[in-house]
Scaffold this motif. Structure first.
Motif, short mmCIF file in Angstrom:
data_model
loop_
_atom_site.label_atom_id
_atom_site.label_comp_id
_atom_site.label_asym_id
_atom_site.label_seq_id
_atom_site.Cartn_x
_atom_site.Cartn_y
_atom_site.Cartn_z
N ILE A 107 0.86 -1.19 0.00
CA ILE A 107 0.00 0.00 0.00
C ILE A 107 0.89 1.23 0.00
O ILE A 107 1.78 1.36 0.84
CB ILE A 107 -0.94 0.01 1.22
N GLU A 108 0.64 2.14 -0.94
CA GLU A 108 1.47 3.34 -1.07
C GLU A 108 0.72 4.58 -0.58
O GLU A 108 -0.46 4.75 -0.88
CB GLU A 108 1.91 3.53 -2.52
N PHE A 109 1.45 5.42 0.17
CA PHE A 109 0.86 6.67 0.61
C PHE A 109 1.90 7.78 0.54
O PHE A 109 3.10 7.54 0.51
CB PHE A 109 0.27 6.54 2.02
N ILE A 110 1.39 9.01 0.54
CA ILE A 110 2.24 10.19 0.53
C ILE A 110 1.75 11.14 1.62
O ILE A 110 0.54 11.21 1.89
CB ILE A 110 2.22 10.88 -0.86
N THR A 111 2.66 11.83 2.27
CA THR A 111 2.31 12.76 3.34
C THR A 111 2.51 14.19 2.85
O THR A 111 3.57 14.53 2.31
CB THR A 111 3.19 12.51 4.58
N ASP A 112 1.47 15.02 3.01
CA ASP A 112 1.55 16.40 2.50
C ASP A 112 2.22 17.32 3.52
O ASP A 112 2.69 16.90 4.57
CB ASP A 112 0.16 16.91 2.09
N ARG A 113 2.26 18.60 3.19
CA ARG A 113 2.97 19.58 4.01
C ARG A 113 2.33 19.77 5.39
O ARG A 113 2.96 20.26 6.32
CB ARG A 113 3.04 20.92 3.28
N ASP A 114 1.06 19.38 5.50
CA ASP A 114 0.36 19.49 6.79
C ASP A 114 0.45 18.21 7.61
O ASP A 114 -0.17 18.11 8.67
CB ASP A 114 -1.11 19.84 6.55
N GLY A 115 1.21 17.23 7.10
CA GLY A 115 1.35 15.98 7.81
C GLY A 115 0.21 15.00 7.61
O GLY A 115 0.12 13.99 8.32
N ARG A 116 -0.65 15.26 6.64
CA ARG A 116 -1.79 14.39 6.36
C ARG A 116 -1.39 13.31 5.37
O ARG A 116 -0.78 13.60 4.33
CB ARG A 116 -2.95 15.20 5.81
N ALA A 117 -1.72 12.07 5.68
CA ALA A 117 -1.36 10.93 4.82
C ALA A 117 -2.47 10.64 3.82
O ALA A 117 -3.64 10.56 4.19
CB ALA A 117 -1.09 9.70 5.68
N TRP A 118 -2.06 10.47 2.55
CA TRP A 118 -3.01 10.17 1.47
C TRP A 118 -2.62 8.83 0.85
O TRP A 118 -1.53 8.68 0.30
CB TRP A 118 -2.97 11.26 0.41
N THR A 119 -3.51 7.87 0.93
CA THR A 119 -3.26 6.55 0.34
C THR A 119 -3.74 6.57 -1.11
O THR A 119 -4.89 6.93 -1.38
CB THR A 119 -4.01 5.46 1.12
N TYR A 120 -2.87 6.21 -2.04
CA TYR A 120 -3.24 6.36 -3.45
C TYR A 120 -3.10 5.09 -4.28
O TYR A 120 -3.48 5.07 -5.44
CB TYR A 120 -2.43 7.48 -4.10
N ASP A 121 -2.55 4.01 -3.70
CA ASP A 121 -2.43 2.78 -4.49
C ASP A 121 -2.38 1.55 -3.59
O ASP A 121 -1.72 1.57 -2.55
CB ASP A 121 -1.18 2.82 -5.37
#
Length: 311
Positions: A258-272
């Motif tokens: 499972i892949e995720f990215i963390t934005d500048r606000d520290g929020r994790a977004w799972t995208y794959d």
């Protein structure tokens, strides 16, 4: 002896799993799925079945391998066979829309996305979403169709050119681009539905995120990569792990990345969600871990449990 059957369509991707089975001394059978017949009049052989069908199988000339696998999995389930990554896992492997909706049911954030059928509707969807944005294929794998656009002019030029790739299922995803403070994403590996380890993947050279075949999809950040592209994270923990595990259990997925990215606000977004996960050998060697060996041992344990029940 309960047989382990591995369903797949990519010989190269199976080589590390063959080696892992050899190390632990467990025999198995390969079922290469491309063309052929499936006799529904007879029951399937006894055993444990592991589905490694990939969303990108059509790019290797196996246009109907995923559909063939769907028929096989339905047949196996009808006869009560043990299946790792069953029909629901396959459905999510070949549809990111299905992935995102299933993740949302567990309160897992995914990037804002508009699903579009028809090239002529992509521009209007992009205006509704706003820039920067990413285009990607709903039935993906290997970064199919993934491109970053910073403006409407750049998108219009792309849509009017031969560079635009028609998705196999006709669905293009127009997706919010998540800006990260550092150029990396995290891939979290699960075996037996449980967290195994996480890998930090450097995206300085673009989203070449597939550990096995380096799925290049174009530059996003001009920064130079620092250190190895793939690095197993020592002592990784994350508050989303219980939700990811619950999501996997509810969707018939035993093995996944499972892949995720963390934005500048520290929020994790799972995208794959990749149910045909591969592992980077250099990163594993440096960390002293083996995803394929964990899979082999998991399948061997399932086969042993079946033998015990049958005794």
């Amino acid at each position: 002896m309960t047989t382990i059957h591995v369903i797949h369509e990519n010989d190269a991707w199976l080589a590390p799993l063959r080696a892992a089975f050899g190390r632990i001394g467990t025999p198995f059978r390969e079922w290469f799925v491309d063309r052929g017949t499936l006799d529904l009049r007879v029951p399937p052989p006894e055993g444990v079945y592991y589905n490694r069908m990939s969303a990108s199988s059509h790019t290797r000339g196996h246009r109907f391998a995923a559909e063939h696998t769907g028929a096989i999995l339905a047949w196996l389930r009808r006869h009560g066979r043990t299946v790792v990554n069953g029909p629901r896992a396959l459905a999510l492997e070949i549809s990111k829309v299905a992935q995102y909706e299933a993740l949302a049911a567990f309160g897992i954030d995914t990037p804002e996305t508009i699903a579009v059928v028809g090239r002529e509707h992509i521009g209007e969807a992009a205006q509704r979403l706003g820039f920067p944005l990413i285009l990607k294929h709903n039935r993906g794998g290997k970064g199919l169709g993934v491109r970053l656009f910073l403006s409407a002019a750049a998108l219009d030029e792309h849509l009017g050119s031969e560079a635009f790739e028609e998705p196999l299922d006709g669905i293009t995803l127009v997706q919010r681009y998540i800006a990260a403070p550092e150029p990396f994403i995290t891939r979290v590996e699960f075996v037996g539905g449980r967290f195994l380890y996480a890998v930090r993947v450097d995206t300085s050279d673009g989203f070449e995120l597939c550990p096995a075949d380096q799925c290049a999809v174009g530059k996003v950040c001009p920064a130079e990569a620092k250190g190895p592209k793939f690095r197993v994270i020592d002592g990784f923990s994350h508050p989303l792990i219980p939700r990811w595990e619950a999501f996997l259990a509810a969707n018939d997925i035993g093995i996944a990345g499972i892949e995720f990215i963390t934005d500048r606000d520290g929020r994790a977004w799972t995208y794959d969600v990749n149910t045909n996960t591969n592992y980077n050998p250099d990163a594993e060697a440096a960390a002293g871990v083996s995803g394929m060996e964990a899979i082999a041992r998991h399948l061997a344990a399932l086969a042993a449990a079946e033998r015990k029940r049958a005794a």
